[in-house]
Write an enzyme that holds these catalytic residues in place. Sequence first.
Site, PDB file in Angstrom:
ATOM      1  N   TYR A   1      41.619  41.440  28.472  1.00  0.00           N
ATOM      2  CA  TYR A   1      39.924  41.742  29.294  1.00  0.00           C
ATOM      3  C   TYR A   1      39.790  41.558  30.839  1.00  0.00           C
ATOM      4  O   TYR A   1      40.537  41.080  31.510  1.00  0.00           O
ATOM      5  CB  TYR A   1      39.248  40.425  28.585  1.00  0.00           C
TER       6      TYR A   1
ATOM      7  N   ASP B   1      45.451  42.669  37.384  1.00  0.00           N
ATOM      8  CA  ASP B   1      44.656  41.411  36.478  1.00  0.00           C
ATOM      9  C   ASP B   1      45.654  40.163  36.207  1.00  0.00           C
ATOM     10  O   ASP B   1      45.859  39.859  35.416  1.00  0.00           O
ATOM     11  CB  ASP B   1      43.387  41.462  35.244  1.00  0.00           C
TER      12      ASP B   1
ATOM     13  N   LYS C   1      41.330  31.557  38.560  1.00  0.00           N
ATOM     14  CA  LYS C   1      41.512  30.676  37.515  1.00  0.00           C
ATOM     15  C   LYS C   1      42.978  29.367  38.655  1.00  0.00           C
ATOM     16  O   LYS C   1      42.087  28.597  39.840  1.00  0.00           O
ATOM     17  CB  LYS C   1      42.202  31.054  36.402  1.00  0.00           C
TER      18      LYS C   1
END
Length: 432
Positions: free
Chosen positions: A150, A244, A272
Amino acid sequence: MTDTITNVTAPPSNKAAYDHIHEVVAGGVSSNMRARGVVRPLVVESASGCRIRDVEGNELIDVNMGYGPHIFGYADREVTDQIADQFGRGHLTGLPHRLDRAAAGLVAELVPGIEQLRFANSGTEALMSAVRLARATSGRPLLLTFEGHYHGWSETLLRRPAPEGDRPLPGAAGMIPEAAHHTIQVPWNDTAAVERVFAEHGAELGAVICEPVLGNVGVVPPAPGFLELLRLRTRERGAVLIFDEVITGFRVARGGAQERYGVVPDLTVLSKVMGGGFPVAAFGGSREVMEPLTTYEAFHAGVYAGNHAALRAVTATLTKIRSAPDLYGDLEALGAYAEARVREAATAAGRNVLVERVGSVLSMALLDDASAVDRAGHRAVQTACQQRGVYFHPVPDEPWFLSTAHTTQDIDTVAGVLKESLAQAPAAEGVR
């Protein structure tokens, strides 16, 4: 009950509060991820350490932790006090600030593959910008991605596998189908599939993007040698390798997965943990790779990108990470303890579960008798755990995230609740 935020009478239960939100917020949530698989609504009143308190006054140990940013736990004062101070000094001017150098310098110091970077507001935004930069750098439009990974919900990257062939399909209604024509998607850890793509499309392949540890269909580490293969083939063919590290950055090691596995990409995307829960992201690489942004041959913008409050959050979080030499050893030990206790709980309950872990990121999925993921059963277990004071995401694809606020006693409590809930949940009938 009076809502301390709005000073109005709040609904007396999670269900009533959720319905109240639903009246003005589409679906009751501002991200579809928050509604997937939910059986028993949970509306938060406050969060601190590794615990959340709902509007009914219940306290729950949380191992979802906001999908991973809170490596030091919720409401960590060493970070939040600095963010609050920055709001008093002005949090957005649209001009350079000394915080730009401080925050970017810390990222470049800690992450092996980054010399220069740009800040963004979310992982989706940073990933979109990184792919565009990679295509500008390589001069080629074709992108290789991997099933289950994702990379945000942009037109460029939200994909699902095609029933046949290697060209994926748009990942959501309303997306432009033709955008998928510039993407090839193959299974994760499939060396033969990668070799085939490079053999057939190497001359037109502009970039390869992956989560170095797959974290969105459970936790799936890279197979031995797989990241090295991607690094080798992209260098041979002049394609840009993008990691990523939205999840893994500052999570599985101080320098992210690229430090843990010793493979350095051309471009890295972070979010994050970097901001300690504050909305901020970044993408960066070598000075050479980032040069098109300096010369205006590539485009990146955003009024809120690199705002002063976000960069104060980055500086506070990364300074704390840098000053804690035992942080990742302690988290590794806590993760190993949690993995062992989850396995023990499943064995004691007589249930089959799939447990995978890298560092402080762990996934647990209930399996049926055919060793397939029992999604309905997993939701039943999650609901029972939530009722007993432990929260993790209702969908088994979403990992657990541990923090320095979790103790072994907390993990013991989680394991005890999990054992009771697994024993209570009905066995699956056939493959789900």
